[in-house]
Design a protein around this motif. Structure first.
Motif, PDB file in Angstrom:
ATOM      1  N   ASP A 196      -6.527  11.228   2.567  1.00  0.00           N
ATOM      2  CA  ASP A 196      -5.793  11.110   3.833  1.00  0.00           C
ATOM      3  C   ASP A 196      -4.467  10.386   3.664  1.00  0.00           C
ATOM      4  OD1 ASP A 196      -7.634  12.395   5.467  1.00  0.00           O
ATOM      5  OD2 ASP A 196      -8.810  10.570   5.762  1.00  0.00           O
ATOM      6  N   GLN A 197      -3.580  10.654   4.628  1.00  0.00           N
ATOM      7  CA  GLN A 197      -2.359   9.864   4.772  1.00  0.00           C
ATOM      8  C   GLN A 197      -2.533   8.941   5.982  1.00  0.00           C
ATOM      9  OE1 GLN A 197       0.600   9.625   3.162  1.00  0.00           O
ATOM     10  NE2 GLN A 197       0.314  11.181   1.586  1.00  0.00           N
ATOM     11  N   GLY A 198      -1.484   8.208   6.344  1.00  0.00           N
ATOM     12  CA  GLY A 198      -1.507   7.380   7.533  1.00  0.00           C
ATOM     13  C   GLY A 198      -2.449   6.193   7.408  1.00  0.00           C
ATOM     14  N   GLU A 199      -2.771   5.612   8.558  1.00  0.00           N
ATOM     15  CA  GLU A 199      -3.608   4.412   8.566  1.00  0.00           C
ATOM     16  C   GLU A 199      -4.994   4.692   8.002  1.00  0.00           C
ATOM     17  OE1 GLU A 199      -5.239   0.996  11.674  1.00  0.00           O
ATOM     18  OE2 GLU A 199      -3.659   2.393  12.296  1.00  0.00           O
ATOM     19  N   ALA A 200      -5.540   5.870   8.312  1.00  0.00           N
ATOM     20  CA  ALA A 200      -6.871   6.213   7.784  1.00  0.00           C
ATOM     21  C   ALA A 200      -6.861   6.225   6.263  1.00  0.00           C
ATOM     22  CB  ALA A 200      -7.311   7.568   8.327  1.00  0.00           C
ATOM     23  N   GLY A 201      -5.806   6.765   5.680  1.00  0.00           N
ATOM     24  CA  GLY A 201      -5.693   6.798   4.232  1.00  0.00           C
ATOM     25  C   GLY A 201      -5.559   5.407   3.635  1.00  0.00           C
ATOM     26  N   LEU A 202      -4.768   4.543   4.288  1.00  0.00           N
ATOM     27  CA  LEU A 202      -4.596   3.175   3.793  1.00  0.00           C
ATOM     28  C   LEU A 202      -5.929   2.424   3.826  1.00  0.00           C
ATOM     29  CD1 LEU A 202      -1.193   2.088   5.405  1.00  0.00           C
ATOM     30  CD2 LEU A 202      -1.599   3.101   3.166  1.00  0.00           C
ATOM     31  N   LEU A 249       3.944   0.847   7.663  1.00  0.00           N
ATOM     32  CA  LEU A 249       5.381   0.572   7.769  1.00  0.00           C
ATOM     33  C   LEU A 249       6.181   1.851   7.979  1.00  0.00           C
ATOM     34  CD1 LEU A 249       5.700  -2.076   4.921  1.00  0.00           C
ATOM     35  CD2 LEU A 249       5.477  -2.487   7.382  1.00  0.00           C
ATOM     36  N   GLU A 250       5.792   2.911   7.295  1.00  0.00           N
ATOM     37  CA  GLU A 250       6.476   4.195   7.485  1.00  0.00           C
ATOM     38  C   GLU A 250       5.620   5.336   6.944  1.00  0.00           C
ATOM     39  OE1 GLU A 250      10.714   6.444   6.529  1.00  0.00           O
ATOM     40  OE2 GLU A 250      10.620   4.274   6.634  1.00  0.00           O
ATOM     41  N   GLU A 251       5.669   6.459   7.651  1.00  0.00           N
ATOM     42  CA  GLU A 251       5.083   7.708   7.169  1.00  0.00           C
ATOM     43  C   GLU A 251       6.230   8.689   6.970  1.00  0.00           C
ATOM     44  OE1 GLU A 251       1.229   8.992   8.986  1.00  0.00           O
ATOM     45  OE2 GLU A 251       1.689   7.380  10.409  1.00  0.00           O
ATOM     46  N   ALA A 252       6.329   9.234   5.774  1.00  0.00           N
ATOM     47  CA  ALA A 252       7.459  10.099   5.436  1.00  0.00           C
ATOM     48  C   ALA A 252       6.970  11.509   5.089  1.00  0.00           C
ATOM     49  CB  ALA A 252       8.231   9.514   4.257  1.00  0.00           C
ATOM     50  N   GLU A 301      -6.428  -5.705  15.477  1.00  0.00           N
ATOM     51  CA  GLU A 301      -6.014  -4.903  14.330  1.00  0.00           C
ATOM     52  C   GLU A 301      -7.210  -4.401  13.527  1.00  0.00           C
ATOM     53  OE1 GLU A 301      -6.531  -9.046  12.820  1.00  0.00           O
ATOM     54  OE2 GLU A 301      -5.459  -8.172  14.514  1.00  0.00           O
ATOM     55  N   LEU A 302      -8.374  -5.022  13.722  1.00  0.00           N
ATOM     56  CA  LEU A 302      -9.581  -4.611  13.021  1.00  0.00           C
ATOM     57  C   LEU A 302     -10.376  -3.666  13.922  1.00  0.00           C
ATOM     58  CD1 LEU A 302     -10.840  -5.551  10.236  1.00  0.00           C
ATOM     59  CD2 LEU A 302     -12.483  -6.793  11.638  1.00  0.00           C
ATOM     60  N   LEU A 362       0.854  -1.191   0.000  1.00  0.00           N
ATOM     61  CA  LEU A 362       0.000   0.000   0.000  1.00  0.00           C
ATOM     62  C   LEU A 362       0.889   1.241   0.000  1.00  0.00           C
ATOM     63  CD1 LEU A 362      -2.456  -1.122   2.851  1.00  0.00           C
ATOM     64  CD2 LEU A 362      -2.733  -1.499   0.392  1.00  0.00           C
ATOM     65  N   ILE A 363       0.675   2.116  -0.980  1.00  0.00           N
ATOM     66  CA  ILE A 363       1.501   3.328  -1.086  1.00  0.00           C
ATOM     67  C   ILE A 363       0.589   4.532  -1.321  1.00  0.00           C
ATOM     68  CG2 ILE A 363       3.431   4.451  -2.253  1.00  0.00           C
ATOM     69  CD1 ILE A 363       4.084   1.666  -3.500  1.00  0.00           C
ATOM     70  N   ILE A 364       0.728   5.547  -0.475  1.00  0.00           N
ATOM     71  CA  ILE A 364       0.057   6.833  -0.691  1.00  0.00           C
ATOM     72  C   ILE A 364       1.141   7.874  -0.918  1.00  0.00           C
ATOM     73  CG2 ILE A 364      -1.485   8.590   0.257  1.00  0.00           C
ATOM     74  CD1 ILE A 364      -2.646   6.432   2.093  1.00  0.00           C
ATOM     75  N   VAL A 365       1.045   8.617  -2.023  1.00  0.00           N
ATOM     76  CA  VAL A 365       2.069   9.604  -2.354  1.00  0.00           C
ATOM     77  C   VAL A 365       1.426  10.960  -2.604  1.00  0.00           C
ATOM     78  CG1 VAL A 365       3.937  10.225  -3.913  1.00  0.00           C
ATOM     79  CG2 VAL A 365       3.517   7.835  -3.420  1.00  0.00           C
ATOM     80  N   GLU A 366       1.922  11.969  -1.908  1.00  0.00           N
ATOM     81  CA  GLU A 366       1.601  13.358  -2.195  1.00  0.00           C
ATOM     82  C   GLU A 366       2.889  14.059  -2.595  1.00  0.00           C
ATOM     83  OE1 GLU A 366      -1.009  15.622   0.394  1.00  0.00           O
ATOM     84  OE2 GLU A 366      -1.386  13.774   1.527  1.00  0.00           O
ATOM     85  N   ARG A 367       2.780  15.349  -2.812  1.00  0.00           N
ATOM     86  CA  ARG A 367       3.936  16.134  -3.250  1.00  0.00           C
ATOM     87  C   ARG A 367       5.060  16.095  -2.229  1.00  0.00           C
ATOM     88  NH1 ARG A 367       5.030  19.985  -6.985  1.00  0.00           N
ATOM     89  NH2 ARG A 367       6.335  21.742  -6.363  1.00  0.00           N
ATOM     90  N   ASP A 368       4.710  16.080  -0.944  1.00  0.00           N
ATOM     91  CA  ASP A 368       5.751  16.075   0.093  1.00  0.00           C
ATOM     92  C   ASP A 368       5.396  15.184   1.277  1.00  0.00           C
ATOM     93  OD1 ASP A 368       3.718  17.578   1.069  1.00  0.00           O
ATOM     94  OD2 ASP A 368       4.906  19.372   1.512  1.00  0.00           O
ATOM     95  N   GLN A 369       4.497  14.218   1.053  1.00  0.00           N
ATOM     96  CA  GLN A 369       4.137  13.253   2.092  1.00  0.00           C
ATOM     97  C   GLN A 369       3.936  11.880   1.462  1.00  0.00           C
ATOM     98  OE1 GLN A 369       0.693  15.504   3.971  1.00  0.00           O
ATOM     99  NE2 GLN A 369       1.606  14.595   5.790  1.00  0.00           N
ATOM    100  N   ALA A 370       4.196  10.856   2.249  1.00  0.00           N
ATOM    101  CA  ALA A 370       3.978   9.495   1.746  1.00  0.00           C
ATOM    102  C   ALA A 370       3.708   8.564   2.924  1.00  0.00           C
ATOM    103  CB  ALA A 370       5.186   9.003   0.966  1.00  0.00           C
ATOM    104  N   THR A 371       2.887   7.548   2.673  1.00  0.00           N
ATOM    105  CA  THR A 371       2.656   6.475   3.640  1.00  0.00           C
ATOM    106  C   THR A 371       2.874   5.153   2.928  1.00  0.00           C
ATOM    107  OG1 THR A 371       0.986   7.775   4.826  1.00  0.00           O
ATOM    108  CG2 THR A 371       1.026   5.409   5.233  1.00  0.00           C
ATOM    109  N   ILE A 372       3.647   4.278   3.545  1.00  0.00           N
ATOM    110  CA  ILE A 372       3.900   2.934   2.998  1.00  0.00           C
ATOM    111  C   ILE A 372       3.374   1.923   4.008  1.00  0.00           C
ATOM    112  CG2 ILE A 372       5.656   1.321   2.155  1.00  0.00           C
ATOM    113  CD1 ILE A 372       7.481   3.868   1.820  1.00  0.00           C
ATOM    114  N   GLY A 373       2.612   0.953   3.511  1.00  0.00           N
ATOM    115  CA  GLY A 373       2.065  -0.052   4.405  1.00  0.00           C
ATOM    116  C   GLY A 373       1.819  -1.356   3.676  1.00  0.00           C
ATOM    117  N   ILE A 374       1.269  -2.314   4.394  1.00  0.00           N
ATOM    118  CA  ILE A 374       0.891  -3.592   3.785  1.00  0.00           C
ATOM    119  C   ILE A 374      -0.499  -3.991   4.284  1.00  0.00           C
ATOM    120  CG2 ILE A 374       3.210  -4.503   3.409  1.00  0.00           C
ATOM    121  CD1 ILE A 374       2.850  -6.163   5.993  1.00  0.00           C
ATOM    122  N   LEU A 375      -1.161  -4.784   3.480  1.00  0.00           N
ATOM    123  CA  LEU A 375      -2.424  -5.416   3.841  1.00  0.00           C
ATOM    124  C   LEU A 375      -2.169  -6.909   3.895  1.00  0.00           C
ATOM    125  CD1 LEU A 375      -5.543  -5.494   4.180  1.00  0.00           C
ATOM    126  CD2 LEU A 375      -5.700  -5.528   1.690  1.00  0.00           C
TER     127      LEU A 375
END
Length: 361
Positions: A246-252, A155-158, A338-339, A134-147
């Motif tokens: 959204d970013q973060g877990e809510a966005g994922l 996994l990381e918020e940048a 987790e749910l 799972l990858i969310i990308v903005e101009r200066d933000q990103a969230t990486i995760g897995i399902l």
């Protein structure tokens, strides 16, 4: 033994600890002669005579002796191998010896006495084998995760710093525009490196089935079109790309649910859809919801339970319900904290709630 039964044993084994290295863990792969393993244990028993502290020496000898006794009841190692865990809980003076063949093949020969049981070689067997990146990308933000199964894991918020509009004109404007574009490109490169770091190991293990890529604007398309991630990962990006705010877990979570058509048979989506169905039937009070352990048990025996959500905890009654339901062809989802709705299942329904195929009196 199924995965849920193994999960229950692992949970119990992880509770055990000792002030000295007295807890025995032994993994035997298929094909290893029982006599050879027994001889190894006898040699270890002989070595344990050198332990100076009597309490520790006695505990180690008891663990090894019990392991040998259990092992010798087998003519040969089962097709999936054997796992043996023996030892004493110093606090309660309780002694236990677990011997079982796991649901998947053991590939390692391993023996150790330690202050805890070595369960790490069995952990993957109870994890869901299919993983989505799972990858969310903005101009200066990103969230990486897995399902994985019913769990979304961040996994990381940048965060980077990429300026927006500026008031410069002329040559200064062009120079600053180039600097901003370079900063934007560098942030996408850094994000791509992090994606490679987190997701390539899953790909190489054969577990990564697909990747969802989303975001609120054009950055997700730039990231997809550019050469920012390993080409093998890029091939796994599922289209269409997802518009989310959204970013973060809510966005994922939002991205996963917006991609439900791409993930039809994925456990997280199935559980969320079932949760919505349960709430719908509950609101209608149409008699198609079942809860209460005794009521569920009776409905299962009638073959009336279509699907069941069970909270994952050390509860023998819930574990028994799970096993009975699977025997009768009921689709069972065991969910943990987790749910988000897991707490609702636990507190409102006593740990289990199901949807009926038809109304029963």
């Amino acid at each position: 033994m199924n995965k849920q039964e193994l999960k229950t044993i692992l949970r119990e084994l992880k509770k055990w600890s000792a002030p000295a290295t007295v807890l025995l863990s032994l993994y035997i792969p298929p094909g290893r002669p029982v006599a050879d393993v027994a001889n190894m244990l006898r040699q270890e028993a002989s070595i344990s005579q050198n332990i100076k502290l009597k309490r520790t020496r006695d505990a180690v000898e008891s663990a090894i002796s019990s392991a040998i006794d259990r092992l010798m009841s087998f003519n040969k190692v089962p097709d999936n191998g054997l796992a043996i865990f023996c030892g004493e809980n110093f606090d309660t003076e309780e002694f236990k010896c677990y011997v079982f063949s796991p649901p998947e093949k053991i590939t390692i020969y391993f023996y150790r006495t330690d202050k805890y049981f070595h369960t790490e070689f069995l952990e993957d067997m109870v994890e869901e084998s299919e993983i989505y990146g799972l990858i969310i990308v903005e101009r200066d933000q990103a969230t990486i995760g897995i399902l994985r199964g019913s769990k979304i894991e961040v996994l990381e918020e940048a965060e980077g710093f990429v300026p927006g509009k500026h008031m410069m004109g002329g040559q200064s404007q062009r120079r600053i525009d180039r600097i901003i574009e370079e900063m934007y490109d560098n942030f996408l490169k850094e994000t791509g490196e992090k994606v490679n770091h987190y997701l390539l190991p899953y790909l190489e293990e054969g577990k990564l089935k697909g990747i969802l890529l989303g975001g609120p604007g054009y950055a997700k398309k730039d990231f997809y079109d550019g050469e920012y991630i390993d080409y093998r990962l890029k091939k796994l990006i599922m289209e269409p790309l997802v518009d989310i705010g959204d970013q973060g877990e809510a966005g994922l979570r939002e991205m996963v649910m917006k991609s439900r058509e791409l993930l039809k048979s994925q456990k997280y989506v199935e559980v969320q859809d079932l949760m919505e169905e349960l709430k719908f039937h509950l609101a209608k009070d149409d008699g198609l919801i079942i809860y209460g352990l005794e009521e569920i048990r009776k409905a299962i025996e009638l073959g009336a339970v279509d699907s069941l959500i069970v909270y994952d905890e050390d509860n023998p009654e819930l574990q028994k319900i799970t096993q009975e339901a699977e025997k009768y062809g009921t689709k069972v989802y065991v969910v943990g904290d987790e749910l988000p709705e897991a707490e609702w299942v636990k507190k409102t329904f006593g740990g289990a709630v199901g949807k009926l195929r038809y109304r029963i009196s």
